[in-house]
Design an enzyme around this catalytic site. Structure first.
Site, PDB file in Angstrom:
ATOM      1  N   ASP B 412       1.644 -32.347 -11.563  1.00 58.53           N
ATOM      2  CA  ASP B 412       2.446 -33.161 -12.485  1.00 58.53           C
ATOM      3  C   ASP B 412       3.570 -32.294 -13.034  1.00 58.53           C
ATOM      4  O   ASP B 412       3.339 -31.340 -13.783  1.00 58.53           O
ATOM      5  CB  ASP B 412       1.537 -33.667 -13.615  1.00 58.53           C
ATOM      6  N   HIS B 413       4.802 -32.645 -12.665  1.00 62.69           N
ATOM      7  CA  HIS B 413       5.956 -31.825 -13.060  1.00 62.69           C
ATOM      8  C   HIS B 413       6.196 -31.871 -14.561  1.00 62.69           C
ATOM      9  O   HIS B 413       6.942 -31.058 -15.109  1.00 62.69           O
ATOM     10  CB  HIS B 413       7.212 -32.304 -12.309  1.00 62.69           C
ATOM     11  N   GLN B 414       5.547 -32.793 -15.252  1.00 62.51           N
ATOM     12  CA  GLN B 414       5.722 -32.845 -16.698  1.00 62.51           C
ATOM     13  C   GLN B 414       5.268 -31.548 -17.353  1.00 62.51           C
ATOM     14  O   GLN B 414       5.859 -31.084 -18.311  1.00 62.51           O
ATOM     15  CB  GLN B 414       4.934 -34.022 -17.301  1.00 62.51           C
TER      16      GLN B 414
END
Lengths: 383, 441
Positions: B412-414
């Site tokens: 998850d690039h978040q």
């Protein structure tokens, strides 16, 4: 009966030196079996059948009616007429074999799956069904029926049973003319892990009480397999308490009867308690709230259905010429009628009055109980 | 007329789903004939008929979840009451005399409701499949009788989980029942049998059959859709030489500690993940946007995606990073056994913090896995295949056949940037290609 059988079967006694603890692999013993699953007779070094074909035919009838009672019980629950039912499918031979061996003064302390035995001992069907509608308090006259309260608390009744046996023992010490009744305590394989059950064994052995423990090992304590409870066969547990024991094929009505006769005789003759492990299988669910497919394989269940107690009895009777199609048809008809009787009996279950719970606590009510009873009546009236 | 109210088949259940009617309107039923199959929170249960008579109306459709106590079927048992007053009438009516058996009362749980008529469901429309004439013939195979499909609850469940309509299957079981094998064959799992009806396949380009979305299929769909909405997926790949890992697996198999256990590449992948996660805590974390915080997990609760008889499930090995290799191996073995036997409990597949999915078992090189639930990353294992590989350097540089696999990690690039994701994948790759370097971790 073979006197060598003081503790268990002679062949599987531990071989440790006296006074030395020597752990060893438990030795698996052949079951006491007199009637094979295929309906042919076999022999056992310690036990022999003592029943006539006519008596066995009567037992087949009892097993068939019990099975019908049980399937109606399950169906009644599914129709919303019982809150719960604990099916005994596959365990009929134990209850019938036990009943045939019981003496007329013997008392039974049952677990929650002994409906068949209750019926055979004359407990009205509606009183038993009432337990499962939640209306029956179970305080029938145990002196009269000799089938005590149907116990739902696992193992709790084993202490009651041993206490009753000790009382029977004392009655006879005080009065030689007292009856020769002994106590039969029935519990399952799961109960063997309960603390109070082990206390019951200790008391029974220490006082040499006229008690018989019947452990109905149906392989599953709800979803817990018996191997996870004991690394030794259950009947060998009894040795540590000093209680002679035997493992019997619980689906063989002849073997159950013979072993039960042996144990009851021992108790009656003042030789102390015995332990019988009836090796069987709960074909149905633990209760109607349980789904056994979640924890055991259908192959396992199918394997056990081959060992069905009714079919082997019928096969043997037919081979003896003591059973025919006409008798079977008549029995089927009788079972059908009995099923209808059970279905109508559920409508005869009565709800006890509130105050009844105070009436049979003591022979004479105490002032406290009288006050409590009056209070409950006031509160109920105010509702 | 007798109205049968849905009873509580367990203890204290409040509702159940009608999964299959075993009777149709107009059928004659006898006492204790099975009417309907329902699914409760606890189990699949068959309900027997309390009376004998003719089925007047089915009041609830298949697939509907209804409250305990709702009337589900009306049976004309000869008592003659008009259908309109069903429930109250049945409760108040004097008992039937003569030969007829006393009508069962609802004694527990499912008594008549105060407002029965308002709760009554409209009459069921008989499903199209049941209206089809009997014995639809295509390849000489006889179909089931109209409207009455006989199958055990487990088989019904299997059919539902596999998305196969029971009424479309030719039964080969005893007494005309649909067997497990029939369902598997119809779902294309068993050996092909000309059992599934191929009605109008030649003429209608959209011909086929429909299956309701439910059960594990439905839950899986909801989970993956929610995951894609919640996480910003990035996937990275790395192709590595795992010959050393392969030979380590063989050496472990011969060790006493692993006697009786199944040692597989999955075990070493799981171990490599646990080791690498210790260095990259953000890969073992939960992004909680609403609370405005990132939760870092102390333990690695390792999910292992498994194709079970019930569908895709991701059972979890709790605190996998605290286990030594033998313990981890045993945990994986137990989990596989439990999953294969279909005995997984809800607690077995909750609380995961990182998951592994193995598409390699299907011979596939790699994929782009979807992050599971609240987790933040997932590793896909690819097939381990013999491939040409450049080994040595300078004068000794050459191409050799080696055991090669491709790893894929989605994150998850978040909360995980390319840097952390890449370093994590590099660490996992190091442990798998040069297992002795695990000493550095």
């Amino acid at each position: 009966m073979n006197t060598a059988m003081s503790i268990g079967r002679p062949t599987d006694r531990p071989s440790a030196q006296p006074g030395r603890f020597q752990p060893q692999q438990p030795v698996e013993t052949p079951l006491v079996q007199l009637l094979r699953p295929d309906g042919t007779l076999t022999s056992d070094p310690d036990f022999a059948p003592t029943l006539s074909a006519g008596q066995v035919a009567e037992m087949l009838r009892d097993m068939t009616l019990i099975r019908r009672f049980d399937t109606e019980g399950t169906a009644l629950q599914r129709k919303g007429q019982l809150s719960l039912w604990a099916p005994l499918l596959g365990q009929e031979a134990i209850q019938v074999g036990v009943h045939a061996a019981l003496g007329q003064h013997d008392h039974v302390f049952p677990s929650h799956r002994e409906h068949g035995l209750a019926m055979l001992m004359g407990l009205p069907v509606e009183r038993l069904l009432g337990i499962f509608t939640g209306q029956e308090t179970g305080d029938w006259d145990a002196d009269e029926v000799r089938f005590h309260h149907l116990n739902m608390v696992i193992g709790g009744h084993t202490l009651h049973g041993v206490g009753y046996a000790m009382a029977q023992q004392r009655d006879r010490q005080a009065d030689a003319a007292a009856d020769d009744g002994v106590s039969l305590i029935i519990h399952g394989d799961g109960a063997i892990s309960e603390g109070d059950v082990n206390e019951a064994y200790i008391f029974a052995a220490a006082y040499q009480a006229p008690a018989v423990f019947l452990c109905v090992n149906n392989q599953w304590a709800i979803s817990e397999p018996v191997e996870r409870q004991s690394i030794v066969p259950l009947y060998q547990r009894a040795w540590g308490f000093g209680i002679p024991s035997v493992r019997v094929d619980g689906n063989d009505v002849l073997a159950v009867h013979a072993a039960m006769q042996w144990a009851l005789d021992r108790a009656r003759n003042g030789e102390g308690p015995s332990f019988i492990e009836a090796f069987t299988y709960r074909v149905g669910a633990h209760t109607t709230s349980d789904d056994p497919t979640k924890y055991r394989s259908k192959e396992e269940t199918a394997d056990w259905q081959i060992k069905d107690p009714l079919s082997r009895t019928e096969t043997w009777l037919r081979s003896e010429g003591a059973w025919d199609d006409a008798q079977q048809a008549h029995l089927d008809q009788e079972a059908e009628a009995f099923g209808a009787q059970v279905r109508s009996a559920v409508n005869n279950v009565t709800t006890p009055r509130f105050e009844e719970i105070f009436d049979r606590v003591y022979a004479e009510p105490t002032p406290d109980l009288i006050a409590q009873r009056a209070q409950v009546l006031r509160e109920v009236a105010a509702l | 007329m007798y109205a049968f109210n849905l009873p509580d088949p367990g203890e204290g259940l409040t509702e159940a789903e009608i999964t299959q009617w075993l009777v149709s309107e107009g059928d004659e039923v006898r006492i204790n004939d099975i009417l309907v199959e329902i699914e409760t929170a606890k189990s699949l249960v068959e309900l027997p008929s309390p009376v004998s008579g003719k089925v007047h109306r089915l009041l609830v459709e298949v697939g509907q979840t209804i409250e305990i106590g709702t009337p589900i079927i009306e049976i004309d048992d000869g008592s003659g009451d008009p259908a309109m007053d069903t429930v109250e009438a049945a409760a108040d009516r004097p008992e039937v005399l003569g030969e007829t058996e006393e009508e069962p009362k609802h004694l527990v749980g499912a008594g008549p409701l105060p407002e029965p008529t308002s709760r009554r469901r409209p009459p069921v429309e008989v499903p199209a499949a049941q209206q089809e004439p009997a014995a639809v013939e295509h390849h000489g195979a006889v179909t089931t009788a109209v409207g009455k499909v006989l199958a055990k609850p487990l088989v019904r469940r299997l059919a539902r989980d596999l998305g196969v309509k029971l009424s479309s299957i030719r039964p080969t079981g005893p007494n005309g029942t649909v067997s497990r094998e029939d369902v598997e064959a119809a779902a294309g799992l068993g050996k092909p049998v000309a059992a599934v009806l191929e009605v109008s396949a030649a003429t209608d380009p959209l011909a086929g059959h429909t299956a309701p979305i439910r059960g594990v299929r439905k839950a899986t769909a909801q989970n993956v859709a929610a995951s894609v909405a919640k996480h910003v997926h990035v996937t990275e790949f790395n192709t590595i030489d795992v010959s050393a890992m392969k030979s380590l697996v063989e050496r472990l198999k011969e060790r006493r500690e692993f006697r009786g256990l199944h040692v597989s590449p999955l075990l070493l992948h799981a171990k490599a993940v646990c080791l690498a996660l210790a260095r990259h805590p953000e890969m073992n974390a939960t992004w909680d946007g609403e609370a405005g915080q990132i939760q870092y997990h102390d333990d690695v609760n390792l999910g292992i995606a498994a194709a079970t008889p019930r569908g895709l499930l991701v059972p979890v090995i709790k605190a996998a990073d605290k286990m030594n290799l033998v313990e981890l191996c045993r945990a994986i073995n137990d989990l596989v056994t439990t999953a294969r036997e279909g005995r997984l409990q809800p607690t077995d597949y909750s609380g995961g913090t990182f998951s592994i999915t193995n598409v390699g078992v299907f011979g596939i090189d790699t994929g782009t896995p979807i992050i599971n639930g609240d987790e933040s990353a997932i590793l896909a294992m690819g097939a381990v295949k013999r491939r040409p590989w450049v080994v040595g350097s300078g004068d000794t540089e050459r191409i050799e056949p080696r055991w090669v696999t491709t790893l894929a990690v989605s994150f998850d690039h978040q909360l995980i940037d390319g840097e952390q994701g890449s370093l994590f994948l590099a660490d996992v790759s190091t442990v798998l290609s040069e297992p002795e370097l695990a000493l550095l971790f």
